[in-house]
Design an enzyme around this catalytic site. Structure first.
Site, PDB file in Angstrom:
ATOM      1  CG  MET A  30      -1.885  -1.212   1.194  1.00 61.11           C
ATOM      2  SD  MET A  30      -3.391  -0.982   2.110  1.00 61.11           S
ATOM      3  CE  MET A  30      -2.770  -0.737   3.750  1.00 61.11           C
ATOM      4  CB  ALA A  32       3.870   4.612   3.378  1.00 56.93           C
ATOM      5  CG  HIS A  37       6.910  -2.198   2.222  1.00 56.95           C
ATOM      6  ND1 HIS A  37       6.823  -1.069   2.988  1.00 56.95           N
ATOM      7  CD2 HIS A  37       5.676  -2.759   2.231  1.00 56.95           C
ATOM      8  CE1 HIS A  37       5.592  -0.934   3.438  1.00 56.95           C
ATOM      9  NE2 HIS A  37       4.870  -1.955   3.011  1.00 56.95           N
ATOM     10  CB  VAL A 176      12.519  -5.552   8.563  1.00 56.57           C
ATOM     11  CG1 VAL A 176      13.739  -4.651   8.715  1.00 56.57           C
ATOM     12  CG2 VAL A 176      12.739  -6.548   7.426  1.00 56.57           C
TER      13      VAL A 176
END
Ligand code: PAF
Length: 283
Positions: A30, A32, A37, A176
């Site tokens: 999504m 940001a 990611h 993470v």
């Protein structure tokens, strides 16, 4: 790096790639984007010929009182990060293309979608399963990558892929964390400095729960101590859940003497910000 904005263009491009024999790795997001990611993107880059990342803030996975309108959006910053990781293509669809007037079809994975976060965010996982199905149909990936920070989401997507015979390999990647243990999340951007400091209570509580489990405490006892720890942080405004769960069924565990793995999971609010985290403990 290409940016495609319409479903038609994306489908045509995916068809061409497949005809050329390319193996496609897909990371749905999504936006940001943070290191969490990017760790998925790096794994996808290693495993596949082509890496496609979607950026779409999916309205149907947000409840009416949730943060859809204020969810952080930064296409420019995200594009730079993805280009640096060697991503081939960003799919950035428009809401009206994804959900045109008269849209009526939804995907629901029963039972496991109603537990944990599902109990507090009705319809959330129906929205996730629906958009992920649509993205899979548009992009036709061979592999798709999801972070274990959203553990329940990974269980639901795997079940959906199995039940609907989708020919896609689901790869899950470790959470993470920031140096102080806070799991990376786009929603961490909402936290004020004192809330950001308070948020470390989540990871500390997970670690303590793991230690207590290994000392053979009963799940009820571990759960009570988890709630005590979390409540001792004054900036925690509410706790949705905290405890020990079966990693497959997501049901609360009453006895783990026979279990090989246990999911420790927490969802709470600090100020207005809802945060989740989890840990899988191998016994
Ligand atoms: O994990 C997310 O960011 C979202 O739930 C996903 C998988 C991109 C679907 O909108």
């Amino acid at each position: 790096m290409k940016v495609l904005k319409t479903i038609k263009e994306m489908q045509e491009h995916a068809r061409t790639l497949i005809l050329k024999g390319k193996i496609i790795g897909f990371v749905p997001t999504m936006g940001a984007l943070h290191e969490g990611h990017l760790s998925l993107v790096r794994q996808a880059r290693k495993d596949n010929d082509i890496v496609i990342v979607s950026i779409f803030v999916n309205p149907i996975q947000f409840g009416p009182q949730e943060d859809f309108a204020r969810y952080p959006r930064d296409l420019e910053g995200d594009s730079i990060k993805l280009k640096n990781e060697g991503v081939d293509l960003i799919f950035y669809p428009d809401m009206n293309d994804m959900y045109p007037v008269g849209y009526r079809t939804f995907v629901e994975v029963q039972e496991i979608s109603e537990r944990l976060c599902g109990a507090f965010r009705p319809g959330h996982f129906r929205g996730v399963a629906t958009v992920v199905t649509k993205l899979f149909n548009i992009i036709k990936p061979h592999r798709a990558y999801f972070g274990l920070k959203d553990y329940q989401q990974t269980v639901i997507i795997k079940k959906m892929v199995q039940d609907l015979n989708m020919d896609i390999e689901i790869i899950t990647c470790p959470t993470v964390r920031e140096p102080d243990g806070l799991a990376m999340s786009s929603r961490n951007l909402y936290l004020k400095p004192d809330e950001r400091r308070a948020a470390t209570v989540i990871y500390r509580t997970l670690l303590e729960a793991e230690r207590l489990m290994r000392e053979f405490r009963k799940p009820e006892g571990v759960k009570t101590i988890m709630f005590d720890r979390l409540r001792s942080e004054p900036l925690v405004t509410s706790i949705d859940y905290a405890g020990l769960y079966d990693p497959e069924t997501l049901e609360e565990i009453k006895d783990y003497s026979e279990k090989e793995e246990v999911l420790i999971a927490i969802a709470l609010r600090i100020g207005d910000t809802r945060l989740i985290d989890n840990m899988i403990v191998k016994l």
